[in-house]
Design a protein around this motif. Structure first.
Motif, PDB file in Angstrom:
ATOM      1  N   PHE A   1      26.684 -12.217  10.936  1.00 34.22           N
ATOM      2  CA  PHE A   1      26.404 -10.833  11.036  1.00 34.22           C
ATOM      3  C   PHE A   1      25.231 -10.439  11.997  1.00 34.22           C
ATOM      4  O   PHE A   1      24.803  -9.157  12.072  1.00 34.22           O
ATOM      5  N   PRO A   2      24.743 -11.317  12.805  1.00 33.11           N
ATOM      6  CA  PRO A   2      23.528 -10.757  13.476  1.00 33.11           C
ATOM      7  C   PRO A   2      23.781  -9.857  14.629  1.00 33.11           C
ATOM      8  O   PRO A   2      23.317  -8.901  15.060  1.00 33.11           O
ATOM      9  N   TYR A   3      25.115  -9.845  15.211  1.00 33.58           N
ATOM     10  CA  TYR A   3      25.786  -9.070  16.216  1.00 33.58           C
ATOM     11  C   TYR A   3      25.903  -7.577  15.716  1.00 33.58           C
ATOM     12  O   TYR A   3      25.773  -6.603  16.115  1.00 33.58           O
ATOM     13  N   PHE A   4      26.571  -7.703  14.349  1.00 39.75           N
ATOM     14  CA  PHE A   4      26.657  -6.547  13.687  1.00 39.75           C
ATOM     15  C   PHE A   4      25.492  -5.629  13.322  1.00 39.75           C
ATOM     16  O   PHE A   4      25.153  -4.519  13.350  1.00 39.75           O
ATOM     17  N   ALA A   5      24.430  -6.458  12.886  1.00 37.53           N
ATOM     18  CA  ALA A   5      23.128  -5.890  12.390  1.00 37.53           C
ATOM     19  C   ALA A   5      22.477  -5.127  13.680  1.00 37.53           C
ATOM     20  O   ALA A   5      21.721  -4.128  13.648  1.00 37.53           O
ATOM     21  N   GLU A   6      22.733  -6.049  14.717  1.00 33.17           N
ATOM     22  CA  GLU A   6      21.843  -5.537  15.989  1.00 33.17           C
ATOM     23  C   GLU A   6      22.748  -4.153  16.413  1.00 33.17           C
ATOM     24  O   GLU A   6      21.873  -3.026  16.858  1.00 33.17           O
ATOM     25  N   GLU A   7      23.997  -4.207  16.236  1.00 31.17           N
ATOM     26  CA  GLU A   7      24.566  -2.909  16.791  1.00 31.17           C
ATOM     27  C   GLU A   7      24.215  -1.606  15.832  1.00 31.17           C
ATOM     28  O   GLU A   7      24.131  -0.432  15.996  1.00 31.17           O
ATOM     29  N   PHE A   8      24.105  -1.905  14.575  1.00 36.38           N
ATOM     30  CA  PHE A   8      23.754  -0.864  13.423  1.00 36.38           C
ATOM     31  C   PHE A   8      22.135  -0.882  12.957  1.00 36.38           C
ATOM     32  O   PHE A   8      22.125  -0.343  11.952  1.00 36.38           O
ATOM     33  N   ASP A   9      21.474  -1.584  13.846  1.00 37.15           N
ATOM     34  CA  ASP A   9      19.916  -1.351  13.448  1.00 37.15           C
ATOM     35  C   ASP A   9      19.700  -1.972  12.016  1.00 37.15           C
ATOM     36  O   ASP A   9      18.828  -1.249  11.271  1.00 37.15           O
ATOM     37  N   LEU A  10      20.423  -2.730  11.564  1.00 40.52           N
ATOM     38  CA  LEU A  10      20.200  -3.509  10.175  1.00 40.52           C
ATOM     39  C   LEU A  10      19.101  -4.834  10.595  1.00 40.52           C
ATOM     40  O   LEU A  10      18.977  -5.476  11.649  1.00 40.52           O
ATOM     41  N   HIS A  11      18.405  -5.080   9.669  1.00 40.08           N
ATOM     42  CA  HIS A  11      17.234  -6.370   9.563  1.00 40.08           C
ATOM     43  C   HIS A  11      17.740  -7.379   8.629  1.00 40.08           C
ATOM     44  O   HIS A  11      17.677  -7.291   7.248  1.00 40.08           O
TER      45      HIS A  11
END
Length: 325
Positions: free
Chosen positions: A226-236
């Protein structure tokens, strides 16, 4: 379209009706696609596409939808997760050898590609990761204590499709490659690609509208999907508990994760539907965090809308998990 067959149970013709109904049902089962066979099959195909695994298969189904004579096959079938350490079998090589185009994720996901290109030097390969900025393995966004990030940063993270923007770029790359390989169908390929890209763009917009203002941004996951998903939606992502999805975290890793949750107030631990949630449940019981399921869309039905539905469900799960203050 699937039809419902009803046989009545009154009158002297009841046995005959049951026989007829049974025959019709058997015929229908032969006609209805199942999760074990490719949805888009042609006999014999004029142009044959083989994809390495499920996310690419769904993209290719959309890009080639309704194009006569084009067949899409999924090499890995219904794998339980990603292609980590996937071992090619003889049937896989035969499948790939018969392809006009082999569509891969790239970014290191298909660790077997050297073997493929050595044996099939003339194979046309579309690497859908071309042009995408890659994150390194273990490269999470975080604001917490560095001591919990004691992992190797040497390899690229291949889970690019979990970001909708990256998925859109993959669709664009695949479509361009297929247009070059199959110029006869270039117009239809482009039309399909544009239609699917519009659906993905609309979904991305809805997800940003839903997720951008959630009060909580910190999450813990059990796989580096999920790092790419987190990057796209500003999740940490403050911690990835288990980088290899088919192994179990150690007692020390579980204890470290529990302490991290207690010290930072992380509210949500995210497991995946493809793997056991046992470790996540232990962490939740000991820390007070809640366990939720996020789907990286690596398994599912042979349906062109499968990725869209998985991401819609992820949006709803994140809204529930991170929405409370």
């Amino acid at each position: 379209m699937k039809k419902n067959v009803y046989a009545g149970n009154s009158g002297v013709f009841y046995p005959l009706r049951r026989v007829i109904a049974a025959i019709l049902c058997i015929c229908l089962l032969w006609l209805i696609p199942t999760g074990c066979t490719p949805r888009q099959t042609v006999d014999p195909p004029r142009f044959r596409i083989v994809t390495s695994f499920y996310p690419l298969y769904i993209m290719a189904l959309n890009i080639t939808d309704g194009i006569e004579g084009v067949q899409v096959d999924n090499m890995a079938g219904q794998q339980t997760g990603c292609l980590h350490d996937y071992q090619l079998q003889s049937k896989d090589m035969k499948n790939i050898e018969q392809a006009d185009v082999f569509v891969i994720n790239g970014a290191g996901m298909e660790s077997f590609m050297e073997k493929v290109t050595d044996q099939l030097p003339d194979l046309r390969v579309i690497d859908s990761s071309e042009g995408i900025s890659l994150l390194m393995s273990g490269e999470e966004s975080h604001d917490h204590d560095e001591e919990v990030y004691d992992h190797d940063h040497g390899d690229a993270n291949p889970h690019i499709w979990v970001s909708i923007s990256n998925c859109m770029q993959q669709v664009r790359t695949i479509a361009d490659g297929l247009k070059e390989a199959d110029p006869e169908d270039a117009d239809a390929i482009e039309e399909n690609a544009q239609e699917y890209l519009a659906k993905l763009s609309a979904l991305r917009g809805r997800m940003h509208k839903t997720l951008d203002n959630l009060p909580n941004r910190d999450i813990i996951t059990f796989h580096e999907a999920f790092p790419y998903f987190a990057e796209e939606f500003d999740l940490h992502i403050v911690k990835v508990v288990n980088r290899e999805p088919d192994s179990q975290p150690s007692a020390k890793e579980l204890a470290d994760t529990i302490r991290l949750i207690e010290s930072t107030g992380v509210k949500a631990v995210f497991a995946e539907p493809q793997y056991s949630t046992d470790a996540a449940q232990i962490i939740a019981q000991e820390s007070g965090a809640e366990v939720y399921i996020l789907d990286p869309a690596v398994t599912g039905e042979n349906d062109p809308d499968a990725y869209l539905r998985a991401m819609e469900q992820n949006m709803e799960v994140l809204k529930e998990a991170l929405g409370s203050t």
